[in-house]
Scaffold this active site. Sequence first.
Site, PDB file in Angstrom:
ATOM      1  N   ASP A   8       0.871  -1.189   0.000  1.00 17.93           N
ATOM      2  CA  ASP A   8       0.000   0.000   0.000  1.00 17.93           C
ATOM      3  C   ASP A   8       0.906   1.236   0.000  1.00 17.93           C
ATOM      4  OD1 ASP A   8      -2.315   1.495   0.101  1.00 17.93           O
ATOM      5  OD2 ASP A   8      -3.085   0.593   1.934  1.00 17.93           O
ATOM      6  N   GLU A  10       0.039   4.434   1.956  1.00 20.23           N
ATOM      7  CA  GLU A  10      -0.087   5.386   3.064  1.00 20.23           C
ATOM      8  C   GLU A  10       0.960   5.173   4.154  1.00 20.23           C
ATOM      9  OE1 GLU A  10      -2.671   3.814   1.702  1.00 20.23           O
ATOM     10  OE2 GLU A  10      -4.234   5.287   1.227  1.00 20.23           O
ATOM     11  N   HIS A  61      -2.852  -0.261  -3.643  1.00 21.03           N
ATOM     12  CA  HIS A  61      -3.402   1.068  -3.321  1.00 21.03           C
ATOM     13  C   HIS A  61      -4.232   1.642  -4.477  1.00 21.03           C
ATOM     14  CE1 HIS A  61      -3.874   5.121  -1.892  1.00 21.03           C
ATOM     15  NE2 HIS A  61      -3.385   5.553  -3.045  1.00 21.03           N
ATOM     16  N   HIS A 105      -1.090   0.935   6.803  1.00 23.32           N
ATOM     17  CA  HIS A 105      -1.524   2.033   7.688  1.00 23.32           C
ATOM     18  C   HIS A 105      -2.500   1.509   8.724  1.00 23.32           C
ATOM     19  CE1 HIS A 105      -5.260   1.800   5.460  1.00 23.32           C
ATOM     20  NE2 HIS A 105      -4.499   1.668   4.384  1.00 23.32           N
ATOM     21  N   HIS A 116      -7.302   4.571   7.833  1.00 23.45           N
ATOM     22  CA  HIS A 116      -8.627   4.293   7.262  1.00 23.45           C
ATOM     23  C   HIS A 116      -8.772   2.785   7.139  1.00 23.45           C
ATOM     24  CE1 HIS A 116      -6.100   4.163   3.614  1.00 23.45           C
ATOM     25  NE2 HIS A 116      -6.994   3.342   3.132  1.00 23.45           N
ATOM     26  N   GLU A 135      -7.040  -2.974   7.810  1.00 26.14           N
ATOM     27  CA  GLU A 135      -6.636  -3.727   6.613  1.00 26.14           C
ATOM     28  C   GLU A 135      -5.610  -4.809   6.959  1.00 26.14           C
ATOM     29  OE1 GLU A 135      -5.642  -0.858   3.536  1.00 26.14           O
ATOM     30  OE2 GLU A 135      -7.502   0.220   3.909  1.00 26.14           O
TER      31      GLU A 135
HETATM   32 ZN   LIG Z   1      -3.924   2.766   0.230  1.00 28.68          ZN
END
Ligand SMILES: [Zn+2]
Length: 271
Positions: A8, A10, A61, A105, A116, A135
């Site tokens: 990802d 972030e 992402h 993240h 998130h 996640e």
């Molecule tokens: Zn992401």
Amino acid sequence: MKVFISCDIEGISGVVTAASQTSPDGRDYGRARDLMTGEVNAAISGAAKAGATEIVVNDSHGSMTNILIEKLNPAASLITGSPKPLSMMQGITGEFDAAIFVGYHAKMGEVGVLSHTISGASVANVWVNDIPVGETGINAGIAGHFGVPVVLVCGDDVVGKEAKALLPHVHTATVKWAVTRTSARCLPPPKARDTIEEATIRALSSLGEAKVWLPESPVTFKIEFKDAGQAGNAARLPYSKVIDGRTLSFTADDYLTAFMGLRAMIGLAGR
Ligand SMILES: [Zn+2]
């Protein structure tokens, strides 16, 4: 040894804002995807040094076309593009020995950088069998469904703590320390990459201690949306169950089917 890497953006060092760094029309998106490619290359390099014979990277992402393939460490192959049935875990099979998460993240609600859970616009909280998950947890369960342990999570200090709370055996590589949700103290890229490469070698060298994480069946995902309109839209999914005005659940006999229900509810929520 076969190693699967989900990457990802972030949680990459230097990335702290959504508007300018994590979306393709952002001013610094080009720099962010270059930094992302650098960190995933560090994990690939560590995996190769630890003896991996096959390494598959899944770009995880947004549009899932962020990693610069022309700069990818040639020891790995890349799954790029979207949509993908298994989303951030596309490509995982029972043939892999370990899974690694790079650039991850913290879950929604935590003071982690750009925290998130799947959709910042619609998702407030997710639980699997009443365990709060972000996640990291959701995707660890997919790896677990295939009998694969997650051995390393790379990102900020907050996602590291989240990963450790759920997966006590897991190794972490901290490349930045959250100050607020959109600010952090960051390691410069060479240092972040060294940290990830070393952690990858450490994690894969102690594979014997890794544990597969898989919630018991039947598996129930519970999802709290940000508003009742989103929950109402998501409730159109057959076999979803209304808990309250903003909260739905979906139960299935196996983790993967339950995950598909979660994805479908989030997809419907915005329409
Ligand atoms: Zn992401």
